[in-house]
Design a protein around this motif. Sequence first.
Motif, PDB file in Angstrom:
ATOM      1  N   ALA A 181      10.932   6.402  -1.076  1.00 12.65           N
ATOM      2  CA  ALA A 181      11.350   6.898   0.230  1.00 12.65           C
ATOM      3  C   ALA A 181      10.413   7.992   0.725  1.00 12.65           C
ATOM      4  O   ALA A 181      10.060   8.043   1.910  1.00 12.65           O
ATOM      5  CB  ALA A 181      12.786   7.425   0.151  1.00 12.65           C
ATOM      6  N   ARG A 182       9.997   8.857  -0.197  1.00 13.08           N
ATOM      7  CA  ARG A 182       9.086   9.936   0.176  1.00 13.08           C
ATOM      8  C   ARG A 182       7.742   9.374   0.630  1.00 13.08           C
ATOM      9  O   ARG A 182       7.153   9.849   1.619  1.00 13.08           O
ATOM     10  CB  ARG A 182       8.871  10.851  -1.038  1.00 13.08           C
ATOM     11  CG  ARG A 182       7.968  12.031  -0.784  1.00 13.08           C
ATOM     12  CD  ARG A 182       8.743  13.163  -0.188  1.00 13.08           C
ATOM     13  NE  ARG A 182       7.907  14.319   0.070  1.00 13.08           N
ATOM     14  CZ  ARG A 182       8.396  15.517   0.341  1.00 13.08           C
ATOM     15  NH1 ARG A 182       9.711  15.715   0.367  1.00 13.08           N
ATOM     16  NH2 ARG A 182       7.599  16.523   0.595  1.00 13.08           N
ATOM     17  N   GLN A 183       7.265   8.380  -0.066  1.00 15.28           N
ATOM     18  CA  GLN A 183       5.968   7.801   0.273  1.00 15.28           C
ATOM     19  C   GLN A 183       6.012   7.119   1.639  1.00 15.28           C
ATOM     20  O   GLN A 183       5.127   7.300   2.477  1.00 15.28           O
ATOM     21  CB  GLN A 183       5.566   6.800  -0.808  1.00 15.28           C
ATOM     22  CG  GLN A 183       4.203   6.176  -0.583  1.00 15.28           C
ATOM     23  CD  GLN A 183       3.840   5.207  -1.690  1.00 15.28           C
ATOM     24  OE1 GLN A 183       4.618   5.022  -2.615  1.00 15.28           O
ATOM     25  NE2 GLN A 183       2.680   4.604  -1.599  1.00 15.28           N
ATOM     26  N   LEU A 184       7.050   6.330   1.878  1.00 15.55           N
ATOM     27  CA  LEU A 184       7.172   5.661   3.174  1.00 15.55           C
ATOM     28  C   LEU A 184       7.374   6.668   4.302  1.00 15.55           C
ATOM     29  O   LEU A 184       6.880   6.469   5.415  1.00 15.55           O
ATOM     30  CB  LEU A 184       8.337   4.670   3.140  1.00 15.55           C
ATOM     31  CG  LEU A 184       8.190   3.489   2.171  1.00 15.55           C
ATOM     32  CD1 LEU A 184       9.438   2.620   2.189  1.00 15.55           C
ATOM     33  CD2 LEU A 184       6.963   2.659   2.526  1.00 15.55           C
ATOM     34  N   THR A 185       8.075   7.741   4.027  1.00 16.21           N
ATOM     35  CA  THR A 185       8.316   8.757   5.052  1.00 16.21           C
ATOM     36  C   THR A 185       7.026   9.480   5.405  1.00 16.21           C
ATOM     37  O   THR A 185       6.748   9.744   6.591  1.00 16.21           O
ATOM     38  CB  THR A 185       9.370   9.760   4.567  1.00 16.21           C
ATOM     39  OG1 THR A 185      10.580   9.058   4.241  1.00 16.21           O
ATOM     40  CG2 THR A 185       9.653  10.797   5.640  1.00 16.21           C
ATOM     41  N   SER A 203       0.815  -1.204   0.000  1.00 18.64           N
ATOM     42  CA  SER A 203       0.000   0.000   0.000  1.00 18.64           C
ATOM     43  C   SER A 203       0.843   1.246   0.000  1.00 18.64           C
ATOM     44  O   SER A 203       0.342   2.338  -0.253  1.00 18.64           O
ATOM     45  CB  SER A 203      -0.906  -0.001   1.239  1.00 18.64           C
ATOM     46  OG  SER A 203      -0.116  -0.011   2.415  1.00 18.64           O
ATOM     47  N   ALA A 204       2.151   1.117   0.317  1.00 14.06           N
ATOM     48  CA  ALA A 204       3.013   2.287   0.364  1.00 14.06           C
ATOM     49  C   ALA A 204       3.541   2.652  -1.010  1.00 14.06           C
ATOM     50  O   ALA A 204       4.129   3.711  -1.174  1.00 14.06           O
ATOM     51  CB  ALA A 204       4.185   2.031   1.310  1.00 14.06           C
ATOM     52  N   SER A 205       3.396   1.836  -1.987  1.00 15.66           N
ATOM     53  CA  SER A 205       3.928   2.102  -3.325  1.00 15.66           C
ATOM     54  C   SER A 205       2.846   2.664  -4.221  1.00 15.66           C
ATOM     55  O   SER A 205       1.765   2.109  -4.354  1.00 15.66           O
ATOM     56  CB  SER A 205       4.494   0.802  -3.913  1.00 15.66           C
ATOM     57  OG  SER A 205       4.935   1.023  -5.211  1.00 15.66           O
ATOM     58  N   ASP A 232      18.895   6.356   4.540  1.00 16.54           N
ATOM     59  CA  ASP A 232      19.510   7.668   4.695  1.00 16.54           C
ATOM     60  C   ASP A 232      18.656   8.744   4.027  1.00 16.54           C
ATOM     61  O   ASP A 232      18.556   9.873   4.519  1.00 16.54           O
ATOM     62  CB  ASP A 232      20.911   7.662   4.078  1.00 16.54           C
ATOM     63  CG  ASP A 232      21.897   6.899   4.929  1.00 16.54           C
ATOM     64  OD1 ASP A 232      21.592   6.687   6.125  1.00 16.54           O
ATOM     65  OD2 ASP A 232      22.957   6.500   4.414  1.00 16.54           O
ATOM     66  N   VAL A 233      18.038   8.381   2.902  1.00 17.36           N
ATOM     67  CA  VAL A 233      17.145   9.328   2.241  1.00 17.36           C
ATOM     68  C   VAL A 233      15.953   9.652   3.138  1.00 17.36           C
ATOM     69  O   VAL A 233      15.575  10.810   3.319  1.00 17.36           O
ATOM     70  CB  VAL A 233      16.667   8.759   0.893  1.00 17.36           C
ATOM     71  CG1 VAL A 233      15.680   9.715   0.224  1.00 17.36           C
ATOM     72  CG2 VAL A 233      17.858   8.504  -0.027  1.00 17.36           C
ATOM     73  N   MET A 234      15.400   8.641   3.728  1.00 15.71           N
ATOM     74  CA  MET A 234      14.247   8.853   4.601  1.00 15.71           C
ATOM     75  C   MET A 234      14.637   9.637   5.858  1.00 15.71           C
ATOM     76  O   MET A 234      13.857  10.447   6.367  1.00 15.71           O
ATOM     77  CB  MET A 234      13.646   7.496   4.987  1.00 15.71           C
ATOM     78  CG  MET A 234      13.129   6.706   3.787  1.00 15.71           C
ATOM     79  SD  MET A 234      12.735   4.983   4.154  1.00 15.71           S
ATOM     80  CE  MET A 234      11.345   5.182   5.233  1.00 15.71           C
ATOM     81  N   SER A 235      15.849   9.418   6.345  1.00 18.01           N
ATOM     82  CA  SER A 235      16.299  10.165   7.514  1.00 18.01           C
ATOM     83  C   SER A 235      16.437  11.641   7.216  1.00 18.01           C
ATOM     84  O   SER A 235      16.136  12.498   8.060  1.00 18.01           O
ATOM     85  CB  SER A 235      17.640   9.601   8.009  1.00 18.01           C
ATOM     86  OG  SER A 235      17.488   8.273   8.437  1.00 18.01           O
ATOM     87  N   ARG A 236      16.876  11.965   6.033  1.00 16.43           N
ATOM     88  CA  ARG A 236      16.975  13.384   5.665  1.00 16.43           C
ATOM     89  C   ARG A 236      15.602  14.026   5.496  1.00 16.43           C
ATOM     90  O   ARG A 236      15.432  15.205   5.746  1.00 16.43           O
ATOM     91  CB  ARG A 236      17.772  13.518   4.374  1.00 16.43           C
ATOM     92  CG  ARG A 236      19.231  13.154   4.540  1.00 16.43           C
ATOM     93  CD  ARG A 236      19.993  13.314   3.240  1.00 16.43           C
ATOM     94  NE  ARG A 236      21.383  12.978   3.413  1.00 16.43           N
ATOM     95  CZ  ARG A 236      22.319  13.808   3.868  1.00 16.43           C
ATOM     96  NH1 ARG A 236      21.972  15.029   4.196  1.00 16.43           N
ATOM     97  NH2 ARG A 236      23.570  13.413   3.991  1.00 16.43           N
ATOM     98  N   LEU A 237      14.633  13.247   5.105  1.00 12.93           N
ATOM     99  CA  LEU A 237      13.289  13.803   4.916  1.00 12.93           C
ATOM    100  C   LEU A 237      12.603  14.117   6.248  1.00 12.93           C
ATOM    101  O   LEU A 237      11.645  14.889   6.278  1.00 12.93           O
ATOM    102  CB  LEU A 237      12.433  12.830   4.110  1.00 12.93           C
ATOM    103  CG  LEU A 237      12.862  12.597   2.653  1.00 12.93           C
ATOM    104  CD1 LEU A 237      11.978  11.543   1.999  1.00 12.93           C
ATOM    105  CD2 LEU A 237      12.788  13.906   1.859  1.00 12.93           C
ATOM    106  N   VAL A 238      13.073  13.504   7.342  1.00 13.01           N
ATOM    107  CA  VAL A 238      12.440  13.741   8.645  1.00 13.01           C
ATOM    108  C   VAL A 238      13.360  14.537   9.566  1.00 13.01           C
ATOM    109  O   VAL A 238      13.177  14.523  10.794  1.00 13.01           O
ATOM    110  CB  VAL A 238      12.067  12.401   9.322  1.00 13.01           C
ATOM    111  CG1 VAL A 238      11.040  11.653   8.489  1.00 13.01           C
ATOM    112  CG2 VAL A 238      13.302  11.540   9.552  1.00 13.01           C
TER     113      VAL A 238
END
Length: 807
Positions: A44-48, A11-13, A122-128
Amino acid sequence: MEPAERKRLPSASLEGDPREETKLKRGISQDSTSSPKLDRYKIARQLTEKAIKEKKIFSIYGHYPVIRATLRRKGWVEKKFHFLPKVIPNADDGNAGVTEHKHTEGKENQEAALEKTDDIHDVMSRLVKNEMPYFLWTIKRDVVDYHSLSCDQMLNHYGKTASFTTKIGLCVNMRSLPWYVQADPDSFFPRCYSLCSESEKQEFLDDFRRTVASSILKWVVSHQSHSGGKPGGRGEACDPGPSNRKASQSVDSRLTGLSGQLVDTACKVCQAYLGQLEHRDIDVPEDASKGLTEDEWKDLTEQYYSLIHGDAFISSSRNHFSQCQALLNKIMSVNPQMEIDGLRNIWIIKPAAKSRGRDIVCMNRVEEILELVAADHLSAKDNKWVVQKYIETPLLIYGTKFDIRQWFLVTDWNPLTIWFYKESYLRFSTQRFSLESLDSAIHLCNNSIQKHLKNDKDRSPLLPYHNMWTSTRFREYLQKRGRGAVWVGVIYPAMKRAVTNTMRAAQDRVEPRKNSFELYGADFVLGRDFQPWLIEINSSPTMHASTPVTAQLCAQVQEDTIKVVLDRRADRSCDIGNFELLWRQPTVELPPFHGSDLCVEGISVRRARKQMPPISSVNFPSSLLDIQPLKVRCPSAMPSPPLGAPTTAPQQDLRLKEAQAGPRTFPGPRTVPAPLWGAAARSRKARSATTPSVGKLEFPTCNFQHVDSRSPKTGPTNAESDRPSDPKIPNEPLLSSALPSVKTAEGALLQPPKPPGQLREPPAPCLVCGSLPPARPCKRCRSFRASVLQGASFVPLGGGGGGAGTP
């Protein structure tokens, strides 16, 4: 991958690409050759965004890869620490602080472009990076500002836990245990003293001397019984070691002989100690309860040293065997620590707030112990050494000492909620156990000490090279030796009781922050009777995979901790691994004080005498407007001359003055208004022509008191019974008869005083209707009197026949 994760990832995709879904499930980085960077960024954006919506942002400070991986599998996104907190590396975590510092510096030096990284996390960490973390796992509580956290943020630490996580705190806290729990701390915690005060030093000195005396008695018993008198039948696990066997050997004739007076003195000391334990010393005079002098103590201690260390023997010990055996049995029945004392009187000296076995030494001479503490020139505030009785009779496995590391989890302090872990592990020493040497490598089983040593060649090859066993392996060992029921029946329940009692005693000293939790590691040493003894409790226990045993158990306990603190919030029936609920008490309100901080402040207040407000106005119903005008006043409450006595000149002058003076004020708080005074004066003139023989009529002197008065009550009296009876004039109950609940300032009911030898004047006409008093008061009279009782005022009523005028 858990089934819940398999349902969450598709569902996250946005595109629903099976290839991308499979890669996310495996938790691997996206290959730039097979997937564009833009698609990786979109995933990554969607999961974040989903994690932000569900408040699944976490931060970790320290080397906890298992916690990080477990949270990521559950859909959490990590917010990296971009600062270096002012915290010393964790005592139980080695160089975790240095490792985290290097990792942080590397992240700060990376460029902000997303294409520079190949890890989707790491991408998701930067988004938060601008989001608030809702789950914080740190080495110590001081890493974050504890009091600035919101109620939604979870932290793996509580505040003010030093009362049981430090050696000095646990030592002091155990003494207050009987105030909270009906349990004896001496049954599971070796007696301990703080050497930072003179009073504590004296208590330790007295305990050391008492143990000297009991050790002399034990020497006599063990010397006569030899090895056959030792507790037997416990298998190989109960082998007391070669040192105790040496103590039971026959004494060489070349050794110095000691007289039997030494045994008599030791028995005297033990008898006095037994009297204290049985509280028989309360009624003994102080002179009779005096013990040994300092010189006698020094002489007794020196002879004990020579006896225990093999330089002397007691020639007539056979004659004292029965007396010593009986006295030891009595002391053992009231002192549960007699079994662990042994013969050598060994004590372990620890720094109050250090861990990993640093600076811990074992000593058996009291002068050396006191010299060690006195050599530390720190202030009394910082000089916090504790001395604890060493367990000289531990349970041994293949002649080697071990201890047990047991985990437990606290998820709430009010109500206290404790979770006990079903699995634990044993830590062995690298050296064979012996009391001949006081080397810490023999007596301390901390992995931080033993990992730097090599295993002794004389040690049993059946022990593991990494010096650790799981509790399951230990149960198998006991089962092979016919002791399989000991773990379930003795060891495991006793460890539970020790943890529960310790936490209950420390409950009111810990900050009970909601939405926090903490995992602790308790260390136990088993006696040769399989009883566990609590040594210390560690916060932030080490979770390194230092051996195959810790690699398995430490990872498992971390994952199970996440299940209890996170998964169970959404589903009470979820899997919680090997944790079991140990204790949950009803919700209680903690007292607003803590022990010696109790303070009562305030000022004294004098109770004021309440006054009734003056009568100012009254509104009568229309049914009372046709009442006849007032004729005379109420009967006087003051003494009056006998019926028919002539009125004297002073009395006549007094009536004239009162008529000219107008309204009259009662001595009490009541005031008669002018309308009533005028009506009463006119009624007196009219009555004076018709009833000249009637004595003077006065208003009653009434002292009304508020109904809240605390004056003692008295029963009502019949005021009419003292008046002279007249067959022509019926008796009328006075105003006091209609107001039985009104009390005077002295607490008595309203009634006129009766001087001795004088008669009262006949009753006067009613104030309301003007008629002579009937047998019972009319309804209007009762209504009027009720108004007076409630504090109302009144005005003269109009009507014919000499009606009252307006004021």
